[in-house]
Scaffold this motif. Structure first.
Motif, PDB file in Angstrom:
ATOM      1  N   SER A  71       0.834  -1.207   0.000  1.00 17.36           N
ATOM      2  CA  SER A  71       0.000   0.000   0.000  1.00 17.36           C
ATOM      3  C   SER A  71       0.862   1.248   0.000  1.00 17.36           C
ATOM      4  O   SER A  71       0.579   2.225  -0.711  1.00 17.36           O
ATOM      5  CB  SER A  71      -0.935   0.015   1.214  1.00 17.36           C
ATOM      6  N   SER A  72       1.922   1.235   0.775  1.00 13.53           N
ATOM      7  CA  SER A  72       2.851   2.366   0.829  1.00 13.53           C
ATOM      8  C   SER A  72       3.553   2.567  -0.514  1.00 13.53           C
ATOM      9  O   SER A  72       3.696   3.692  -0.995  1.00 13.53           O
ATOM     10  CB  SER A  72       3.879   2.126   1.940  1.00 13.53           C
ATOM     11  N   GLU A  73       3.977   1.461  -1.133  1.00 11.81           N
ATOM     12  CA  GLU A  73       4.639   1.544  -2.436  1.00 11.81           C
ATOM     13  C   GLU A  73       3.695   2.109  -3.494  1.00 11.81           C
ATOM     14  O   GLU A  73       4.090   2.936  -4.318  1.00 11.81           O
ATOM     15  CB  GLU A  73       5.158   0.168  -2.870  1.00 11.81           C
ATOM     16  N   ILE A  74       2.448   1.672  -3.473  1.00 12.13           N
ATOM     17  CA  ILE A  74       1.459   2.150  -4.434  1.00 12.13           C
ATOM     18  C   ILE A  74       1.188   3.636  -4.238  1.00 12.13           C
ATOM     19  O   ILE A  74       1.106   4.399  -5.196  1.00 12.13           O
ATOM     20  CB  ILE A  74       0.154   1.335  -4.308  1.00 12.13           C
ATOM     21  N   PRO A  78       2.747   6.166  -8.588  1.00 14.89           N
ATOM     22  CA  PRO A  78       1.589   5.864  -9.434  1.00 14.89           C
ATOM     23  C   PRO A  78       1.911   4.936 -10.613  1.00 14.89           C
ATOM     24  O   PRO A  78       1.076   4.126 -11.011  1.00 14.89           O
ATOM     25  CB  PRO A  78       1.142   7.229  -9.952  1.00 14.89           C
ATOM     26  N   GLU A  79       3.123   5.009 -11.162  1.00 13.46           N
ATOM     27  CA  GLU A  79       3.491   4.124 -12.267  1.00 13.46           C
ATOM     28  C   GLU A  79       3.564   2.671 -11.787  1.00 13.46           C
ATOM     29  O   GLU A  79       3.128   1.756 -12.481  1.00 13.46           O
ATOM     30  CB  GLU A  79       4.818   4.547 -12.881  1.00 13.46           C
ATOM     31  N   PHE A  80       4.127   2.468 -10.584  1.00 10.27           N
ATOM     32  CA  PHE A  80       4.167   1.131 -10.008  1.00 10.27           C
ATOM     33  C   PHE A  80       2.746   0.631  -9.769  1.00 10.27           C
ATOM     34  O   PHE A  80       2.420  -0.519 -10.057  1.00 10.27           O
ATOM     35  CB  PHE A  80       4.967   1.127  -8.702  1.00 10.27           C
ATOM     36  N   ALA A  81       1.882   1.507  -9.257  1.00  8.80           N
ATOM     37  CA  ALA A  81       0.487   1.140  -8.992  1.00  8.80           C
ATOM     38  C   ALA A  81      -0.212   0.705 -10.284  1.00  8.80           C
ATOM     39  O   ALA A  81      -0.917  -0.312 -10.299  1.00  8.80           O
ATOM     40  CB  ALA A  81      -0.255   2.308  -8.351  1.00  8.80           C
ATOM     41  N   ASP A  82      -0.008   1.448 -11.361  1.00  9.65           N
ATOM     42  CA  ASP A  82      -0.633   1.096 -12.634  1.00  9.65           C
ATOM     43  C   ASP A  82      -0.133  -0.255 -13.150  1.00  9.65           C
ATOM     44  O   ASP A  82      -0.916  -1.079 -13.622  1.00  9.65           O
ATOM     45  CB  ASP A  82      -0.360   2.179 -13.687  1.00  9.65           C
ATOM     46  N   GLU A  83       1.186  -0.467 -13.072  1.00  8.79           N
ATOM     47  CA  GLU A  83       1.756  -1.731 -13.543  1.00  8.79           C
ATOM     48  C   GLU A  83       1.294  -2.897 -12.678  1.00  8.79           C
ATOM     49  O   GLU A  83       1.010  -3.982 -13.180  1.00  8.79           O
ATOM     50  CB  GLU A  83       3.285  -1.657 -13.569  1.00  8.79           C
TER      51      GLU A  83
END
Length: 125
Positions: A71-74, A78-83
């Motif tokens: 959750s923290s990384e996301i 935002p690019e990591f969250a999308d991928e």
């Protein structure tokens, strides 16, 4: 309440993690786990939160820690969250296909949850 996507990924790690690690590694689930492992392994820790969930699938505290970290990384990328979302869609389709297209989901809280498929005859609880 945690992001349902992150909770679903952490739960899949507990359920599919070991199976994926011993498979050929070319699956969508394997690609998702590798991406998460690479991301979480940047801290230099010998094992990531993902590895801990895979090694101890019944440990809810470890799963919750993976949820917190993801959750923290996301939130921070935002690019990591999308991928992650894109790869989760592929992995989820693969997981659904591996269980004959049946998907059981439960969101919320309950004292007991029973999920089943292909029940023949009566059920007494």
């Amino acid at each position: 309440m945690p992001d349902p996507l992150v909770l679903a990924i952490a739960t899949a790690a507990a359920g599919k993690g070991v199976e994926t690690l011993i498979s050929d590694g070319r699956s969508a689930v394997g690609a998702l786990f590798r991406m998460i492992r690479d991301r979480l392994g940047r801290s230099g820790a010998p094992t990531s939160e993902l590895d801990q969930v895979v090694a101890h699938p019944a440990d809810v505290d470890r799963r919750d820690e993976l949820v917190r970290v993801l959750s923290s990384e996301i939130a921070g990328d935002p690019e990591f969250a999308d991928e992650l979302r894109r790869r989760w869609q592929l992995a989820r389709a693969e997981i659904d296909a591996s269980v004959g297209g049946v998907r059981n989901e439960f969101n919320g809280s309950a004292a007991t949850v029973i999920q089943a498929r292909d029940i023949t005859g009566g059920i007494a609880i």
